[in-house]
Design an enzyme around this catalytic site. Sequence first.
Site, PDB file in Angstrom:
ATOM      1  N   ASP A   1       0.809  -0.830   0.252  1.00 39.84           N
ATOM      2  CA  ASP A   1      -0.173   0.036  -0.006  1.00 39.84           C
ATOM      3  C   ASP A   1       1.129   1.503  -0.341  1.00 39.84           C
ATOM      4  OD1 ASP A   1      -2.276   1.447  -0.108  1.00 39.84           O
ATOM      5  OD2 ASP A   1      -2.724   0.362   1.975  1.00 39.84           O
TER       6      ASP A   1
ATOM      7  N   PHE B   1      -3.530   6.140   2.111  1.00 39.12           N
ATOM      8  CA  PHE B   1      -4.238   5.695   2.816  1.00 39.12           C
ATOM      9  C   PHE B   1      -4.033   6.425   4.213  1.00 39.12           C
ATOM     10  CE2 PHE B   1      -6.979   3.135   6.731  1.00 39.12           C
ATOM     11  CZ  PHE B   1      -8.220   4.153   6.300  1.00 39.12           C
TER      12      PHE B   1
ATOM     13  N   GLY C   1     -11.094   4.613  -0.657  1.00 39.14           N
ATOM     14  CA  GLY C   1     -12.417   4.849   0.159  1.00 39.14           C
ATOM     15  C   GLY C   1     -13.386   4.879   0.295  1.00 39.14           C
TER      16      GLY C   1
ATOM     17  N   ASP D   1      -8.346  -6.770   0.184  1.00 42.81           N
ATOM     18  CA  ASP D   1      -7.774  -7.345   1.833  1.00 42.81           C
ATOM     19  C   ASP D   1      -8.312  -6.745   2.641  1.00 42.81           C
ATOM     20  OD1 ASP D   1      -6.027  -4.608   2.801  1.00 42.81           O
ATOM     21  OD2 ASP D   1      -7.280  -4.398   0.689  1.00 42.81           O
TER      22      ASP D   1
ATOM     23  N   CYS E   1     -13.446 -27.903   9.581  1.00 40.18           N
ATOM     24  CA  CYS E   1     -12.330 -27.228   9.276  1.00 40.18           C
ATOM     25  C   CYS E   1     -10.955 -27.780   8.815  1.00 40.18           C
ATOM     26  CB  CYS E   1     -12.580 -25.953   9.998  1.00 40.18           C
ATOM     27  SG  CYS E   1     -11.068 -24.867   9.535  1.00 40.18           S
TER      28      CYS E   1
ATOM     29  N   CYS F   1      -8.350 -26.118   9.031  1.00 39.04           N
ATOM     30  CA  CYS F   1      -6.965 -25.409   9.751  1.00 39.04           C
ATOM     31  C   CYS F   1      -5.912 -25.786  10.480  1.00 39.04           C
ATOM     32  CB  CYS F   1      -7.495 -24.203   9.459  1.00 39.04           C
ATOM     33  SG  CYS F   1      -8.225 -23.954  11.752  1.00 39.04           S
TER      34      CYS F   1
ATOM     35  N   CYS G   1      -8.187 -25.810  14.230  1.00 42.24           N
ATOM     36  CA  CYS G   1      -9.340 -27.248  13.831  1.00 42.24           C
ATOM     37  C   CYS G   1      -8.759 -28.451  14.010  1.00 42.24           C
ATOM     38  CB  CYS G   1     -10.369 -27.140  12.790  1.00 42.24           C
ATOM     39  SG  CYS G   1     -11.202 -25.113  13.401  1.00 42.24           S
TER      40      CYS G   1
ATOM     41  N   HIS H   1      -6.952 -19.766  12.293  1.00 43.43           N
ATOM     42  CA  HIS H   1      -8.223 -20.070  11.821  1.00 43.43           C
ATOM     43  C   HIS H   1      -8.639 -19.309  10.097  1.00 43.43           C
ATOM     44  CE1 HIS H   1     -12.415 -21.770  11.762  1.00 43.43           C
ATOM     45  NE2 HIS H   1     -12.677 -20.715  12.206  1.00 43.43           N
TER      46      HIS H   1
END
Length: 376
Positions: A89, A93, A221, A271, A309, A311, A314, A340
């Site tokens: 970025d 921002f 924005g 994002d 799940c 992950c 989990c 997770h």
Amino acid sequence: MYKLLKQEGRAKRGEFHTVHGTIQTPVFMNVGTVAAIKGAVSTEDLRQIKTQVQLSNTYHLHVRPGDDVVKDMGGLHKFMDWDKPILTDSGGFQVFSLAGLRKIKEEGVYFHSHVDGKKIFMGPEESMQIQSNLASTIAMAFDECPSSVAKRPYVEASVARTTRWLQRCKKEMARLNSQGSAINPKQMLFGINQGAIFDDIRIDHAKRISELDLDGYAIGGLAVGESHEEMYHILDVTVPHLPLEKPTYLMGVGTPANILEGVERGVDFFDCVYPSRNGRHGHLYTNQGKINLYNKKYERDPRPIEEGCQCPACQHYSRAYIRHLLKAKEMLGMRLCVLHNLYFYNTMMEEVRDALDQGRFHAYKEEKLYGMGQGQ
């Protein structure tokens, strides 16, 4: 280079080829502001949870450790041991979020560092130079993000200046890439569409920046105070005026529902800090809706965060155990929750791409939203 593979209505399924590998789109970028995901998540973890792109911030890395340090360490990829694409970025921002610490002029923005109060100047050229030092895959143009409630005359002047800044960014990026000292001479540049919630300003700006033939285009924005309906409306009117054959990036958005609505309107890149921030506070995403592990009802719950799940949290731990870690303020609790949530987002994007490949995205979106609306 972006290759559009398929469309379903306005939704796009594509591939974005970069010097650091191919990104399958639509994609969610995991936010590592200072070259790390908050919550003790390593780049090795990111590989495990199906991350395609990592996002870092120009302003924050310029302040600490310094982009010169990152350059001396071989660029951001080497510094953080990440071999896939990175988007940085631009620092634009922070022009919005650090409103009390900055002054905007035509040449750029004068900041006071949020770390030590030191005076910093950043304009289009400086942002490009910092991002060149970081050697990210994709650099974002330096812009001003006006407030969604800003008055029309302010927004018009701001957007006109953002356009002038974009032209300066393009020129400086070309100069830096042509120099022999650039770590990544194939660094790409995305421009940013602004205009608050004024349809005509958004559309006019989209047309103007499209003429610059950049590597991609972002819509900035949004998710800064306007309603979801206003955000979706701006996407409806703006995205058709950005090039179909280039990636479209909706900055800082959002919830799973926001992302599905964005995909339906032709967005490729997303994002947001939600999955990591919410995870650190015990708020977890599941296909049956969000759960808050701090709730007492999970104190003796032997189930994983979500049945089925895959992950790392989990696969091994119960809700009861992770809740205990959070209550005891053990960092492992935060880490497992962040892993997770990021896995949930990355898996959802995989499902989105599969649904688009099969021509059933709209049905998938309805099923997913219905499921997540059911409490647990």
